[in-house]
Write a protein that holds these residues in place. Sequence first.
Motif, PDB file in Angstrom:
ATOM      1  N   PRO A 128       0.792  -1.233   0.000  1.00  0.00           N
ATOM      2  CA  PRO A 128       0.000   0.000   0.000  1.00  0.00           C
ATOM      3  C   PRO A 128       0.827   1.288   0.000  1.00  0.00           C
ATOM      4  CG  PRO A 128      -0.866  -1.551   1.604  1.00  0.00           C
ATOM      5  CD  PRO A 128       0.450  -2.104   1.118  1.00  0.00           C
ATOM      6  N   LYS A 129       2.120   1.202   0.232  1.00  0.00           N
ATOM      7  CA  LYS A 129       2.984   2.390   0.212  1.00  0.00           C
ATOM      8  C   LYS A 129       3.756   2.516  -1.108  1.00  0.00           C
ATOM      9  CE  LYS A 129       3.500   2.454   5.179  1.00  0.00           C
ATOM     10  NZ  LYS A 129       4.396   2.451   6.312  1.00  0.00           N
ATOM     11  N   ALA A 130       3.337   1.778  -2.125  1.00  0.00           N
ATOM     12  CA  ALA A 130       4.026   1.776  -3.421  1.00  0.00           C
ATOM     13  C   ALA A 130       3.683   3.055  -4.182  1.00  0.00           C
ATOM     14  CB  ALA A 130       3.652   0.537  -4.219  1.00  0.00           C
ATOM     15  N   ALA A 131       4.373   4.118  -3.847  1.00  0.00           N
ATOM     16  CA  ALA A 131       4.063   5.441  -4.382  1.00  0.00           C
ATOM     17  C   ALA A 131       4.157   5.498  -5.902  1.00  0.00           C
ATOM     18  CB  ALA A 131       4.995   6.479  -3.755  1.00  0.00           C
ATOM     19  N   THR A 132       5.175   4.894  -6.479  1.00  0.00           N
ATOM     20  CA  THR A 132       5.305   4.961  -7.936  1.00  0.00           C
ATOM     21  C   THR A 132       4.212   4.154  -8.633  1.00  0.00           C
ATOM     22  OG1 THR A 132       6.969   3.213  -7.882  1.00  0.00           O
ATOM     23  CG2 THR A 132       7.775   5.484  -7.994  1.00  0.00           C
ATOM     24  N   ALA A 133       3.715   3.111  -7.986  1.00  0.00           N
ATOM     25  CA  ALA A 133       2.596   2.364  -8.563  1.00  0.00           C
ATOM     26  C   ALA A 133       1.350   3.250  -8.585  1.00  0.00           C
ATOM     27  CB  ALA A 133       2.345   1.084  -7.780  1.00  0.00           C
ATOM     28  N   TYR A 134       1.111   3.992  -7.513  1.00  0.00           N
ATOM     29  CA  TYR A 134      -0.011   4.937  -7.504  1.00  0.00           C
ATOM     30  C   TYR A 134       0.167   5.988  -8.600  1.00  0.00           C
ATOM     31  CZ  TYR A 134      -2.029   3.455  -2.994  1.00  0.00           C
ATOM     32  OH  TYR A 134      -2.637   2.763  -1.979  1.00  0.00           O
ATOM     33  N   LEU A 135       1.377   6.500  -8.749  1.00  0.00           N
ATOM     34  CA  LEU A 135       1.637   7.519  -9.758  1.00  0.00           C
ATOM     35  C   LEU A 135       1.349   6.979 -11.159  1.00  0.00           C
ATOM     36  CD1 LEU A 135       2.775  10.411 -10.321  1.00  0.00           C
ATOM     37  CD2 LEU A 135       4.976   9.292 -10.671  1.00  0.00           C
ATOM     38  N   GLN A 136       1.855   5.805 -11.468  1.00  0.00           N
ATOM     39  CA  GLN A 136       1.614   5.207 -12.785  1.00  0.00           C
ATOM     40  C   GLN A 136       0.128   4.917 -12.991  1.00  0.00           C
ATOM     41  OE1 GLN A 136       3.769   4.744 -15.350  1.00  0.00           O
ATOM     42  NE2 GLN A 136       5.270   5.822 -14.101  1.00  0.00           N
ATOM     43  N   LEU A 137      -0.529   4.429 -11.950  1.00  0.00           N
ATOM     44  CA  LEU A 137      -1.962   4.176 -12.032  1.00  0.00           C
ATOM     45  C   LEU A 137      -2.707   5.472 -12.329  1.00  0.00           C
ATOM     46  CD1 LEU A 137      -4.409   2.296 -11.739  1.00  0.00           C
ATOM     47  CD2 LEU A 137      -4.328   2.746  -9.258  1.00  0.00           C
ATOM     48  N   GLY A 138      -2.347   6.525 -11.640  1.00  0.00           N
ATOM     49  CA  GLY A 138      -2.981   7.820 -11.880  1.00  0.00           C
ATOM     50  C   GLY A 138      -2.784   8.287 -13.305  1.00  0.00           C
ATOM     51  N   GLN A 139      -1.592   8.107 -13.845  1.00  0.00           N
ATOM     52  CA  GLN A 139      -1.322   8.537 -15.215  1.00  0.00           C
ATOM     53  C   GLN A 139      -2.168   7.764 -16.223  1.00  0.00           C
ATOM     54  OE1 GLN A 139       2.972   8.212 -15.242  1.00  0.00           O
ATOM     55  NE2 GLN A 139       3.207  10.328 -14.559  1.00  0.00           N
ATOM     56  N   ILE A 140      -2.279   6.464 -16.027  1.00  0.00           N
ATOM     57  CA  ILE A 140      -3.095   5.659 -16.946  1.00  0.00           C
ATOM     58  C   ILE A 140      -4.563   6.066 -16.836  1.00  0.00           C
ATOM     59  CG2 ILE A 140      -3.926   3.335 -17.476  1.00  0.00           C
ATOM     60  CD1 ILE A 140      -1.161   2.300 -16.507  1.00  0.00           C
ATOM     61  N   ASP A 161       4.859   9.607  -1.036  1.00  0.00           N
ATOM     62  CA  ASP A 161       6.180  10.153  -1.382  1.00  0.00           C
ATOM     63  C   ASP A 161       6.000  11.565  -1.946  1.00  0.00           C
ATOM     64  OD1 ASP A 161       8.708  10.834  -2.267  1.00  0.00           O
ATOM     65  OD2 ASP A 161       8.980   9.014  -3.476  1.00  0.00           O
ATOM     66  N   PRO A 162       6.097  12.574  -1.094  1.00  0.00           N
ATOM     67  CA  PRO A 162       5.887  13.957  -1.544  1.00  0.00           C
ATOM     68  C   PRO A 162       6.808  14.389  -2.690  1.00  0.00           C
ATOM     69  CG  PRO A 162       5.871  13.845   0.844  1.00  0.00           C
ATOM     70  CD  PRO A 162       6.305  12.489   0.354  1.00  0.00           C
ATOM     71  N   SER A 163       7.939  13.745  -2.867  1.00  0.00           N
ATOM     72  CA  SER A 163       8.837  14.135  -3.957  1.00  0.00           C
ATOM     73  C   SER A 163       8.227  13.841  -5.333  1.00  0.00           C
ATOM     74  CB  SER A 163      10.189  13.440  -3.821  1.00  0.00           C
ATOM     75  OG  SER A 163      10.078  12.063  -4.128  1.00  0.00           O
ATOM     76  N   LEU A 164       7.172  13.058  -5.380  1.00  0.00           N
ATOM     77  CA  LEU A 164       6.523  12.748  -6.656  1.00  0.00           C
ATOM     78  C   LEU A 164       5.580  13.861  -7.120  1.00  0.00           C
ATOM     79  CD1 LEU A 164       5.682   8.948  -6.177  1.00  0.00           C
ATOM     80  CD2 LEU A 164       7.573   9.972  -7.458  1.00  0.00           C
ATOM     81  N   ASP A 174      -2.854  20.932  -8.072  1.00  0.00           N
ATOM     82  CA  ASP A 174      -3.463  21.719  -6.993  1.00  0.00           C
ATOM     83  C   ASP A 174      -4.250  20.851  -6.021  1.00  0.00           C
ATOM     84  OD1 ASP A 174      -2.353  24.027  -7.951  1.00  0.00           O
ATOM     85  OD2 ASP A 174      -4.166  24.667  -9.034  1.00  0.00           O
ATOM     86  N   SER A 175      -4.836  19.791  -6.531  1.00  0.00           N
ATOM     87  CA  SER A 175      -5.660  18.946  -5.662  1.00  0.00           C
ATOM     88  C   SER A 175      -4.852  17.890  -4.910  1.00  0.00           C
ATOM     89  CB  SER A 175      -6.758  18.257  -6.477  1.00  0.00           C
ATOM     90  OG  SER A 175      -6.191  17.378  -7.415  1.00  0.00           O
ATOM     91  N   VAL A 176      -3.553  17.791  -5.199  1.00  0.00           N
ATOM     92  CA  VAL A 176      -2.741  16.774  -4.529  1.00  0.00           C
ATOM     93  C   VAL A 176      -1.548  17.368  -3.798  1.00  0.00           C
ATOM     94  CG1 VAL A 176      -3.418  14.942  -6.095  1.00  0.00           C
ATOM     95  CG2 VAL A 176      -1.353  16.227  -6.568  1.00  0.00           C
ATOM     96  N   ASP A 177      -1.674  18.641  -3.405  1.00  0.00           N
ATOM     97  CA  ASP A 177      -0.563  19.263  -2.685  1.00  0.00           C
ATOM     98  C   ASP A 177      -0.140  18.394  -1.518  1.00  0.00           C
ATOM     99  OD1 ASP A 177       0.038  21.536  -4.109  1.00  0.00           O
ATOM    100  OD2 ASP A 177      -1.530  22.716  -3.145  1.00  0.00           O
ATOM    101  N   PRO A 178       1.159  18.194  -1.389  1.00  0.00           N
ATOM    102  CA  PRO A 178       1.626  17.402  -0.247  1.00  0.00           C
ATOM    103  C   PRO A 178       1.289  18.119   1.046  1.00  0.00           C
ATOM    104  CG  PRO A 178       3.500  18.269  -1.497  1.00  0.00           C
ATOM    105  CD  PRO A 178       2.245  18.689  -2.211  1.00  0.00           C
ATOM    106  N   SER A 179       0.739  17.385   1.964  1.00  0.00           N
ATOM    107  CA  SER A 179       0.423  17.981   3.260  1.00  0.00           C
ATOM    108  C   SER A 179       1.337  17.370   4.305  1.00  0.00           C
ATOM    109  CB  SER A 179      -1.046  17.709   3.618  1.00  0.00           C
ATOM    110  OG  SER A 179      -1.278  16.317   3.673  1.00  0.00           O
ATOM    111  N   PRO A 180       1.574  18.100   5.353  1.00  0.00           N
ATOM    112  CA  PRO A 180       2.466  17.556   6.395  1.00  0.00           C
ATOM    113  C   PRO A 180       1.852  16.318   7.025  1.00  0.00           C
ATOM    114  CG  PRO A 180       1.463  19.603   7.121  1.00  0.00           C
ATOM    115  CD  PRO A 180       1.043  19.396   5.692  1.00  0.00           C
ATOM    116  N   THR A 181       2.717  15.389   7.387  1.00  0.00           N
ATOM    117  CA  THR A 181       2.243  14.208   8.091  1.00  0.00           C
ATOM    118  C   THR A 181       1.868  14.614   9.504  1.00  0.00           C
ATOM    119  OG1 THR A 181       4.443  13.642   8.875  1.00  0.00           O
ATOM    120  CG2 THR A 181       3.779  12.698   6.749  1.00  0.00           C
ATOM    121  N   SER A 182       1.174  13.734  10.183  1.00  0.00           N
ATOM    122  CA  SER A 182       0.748  14.068  11.541  1.00  0.00           C
ATOM    123  C   SER A 182       1.927  14.338  12.452  1.00  0.00           C
ATOM    124  CB  SER A 182      -0.113  12.931  12.093  1.00  0.00           C
ATOM    125  OG  SER A 182       0.623  11.720  12.085  1.00  0.00           O
TER     126      SER A 182
END
Length: 189
Positions: A128-140, A161-164, A174-182
């Motif tokens: 569930p923390k596979a950030a690049t998989a989420y990124l690729q999924l979002g692009q598709i 991964d905020p660096s993405l 704009d809708s995915v701005d990285p927000s600070p963790t708790s």
Amino acid sequence: MTVWAIRPHPTLAPDSKTAPATWTKHQQVDALMQTALLQQRQLNDSKGAANTYGRLLKLDPHNKVAWYNLGVIAQQDGKTADARTAYEKALKIDPSFTSALFNEAILLKSSDTDRAIKLLKQAIAADPKAATAYLQLGQILADKDRDDEAGEAFRRAVAADPSLHSQVPERFRDSVDPSPTSSQAGSTR
């Protein structure tokens, strides 16, 4: 006069003709894996590495890492059918092998988007923390005009991964701005 020679432990994998009789199958597989990794990563000898992985797979046909690495070599060489076959063999051994799921999805990204989506969702389910998989999924999903799902995938990618953030398409940024963790929220450091 006596001369002593110190011989290092063999670093190259033995072949079946020269392997010491005392080497177990597991030791031979380990030595072959180390040799193949050396050939692949440090010596840039993908052909030699592929041959070594082949020898390894004769001893251990259920070695998912060897199948996966054969897929990587084939993918780098532009042999997509061979890469896909190797990834599929790795996934038959371990259906939740995240790296094989991800790489096969990337192979299919432009030719079979539905299968790529399915593979990326499997990769995410496995990690569930596979950030690049989420990124690729979002692009598709964005390419398929499934913007709500794409936005959610991009949000999860950036949360993991905020660096993405810079790789998210502009219309979603704009809708995915990285927000600070708790742990960062309210921190005075």
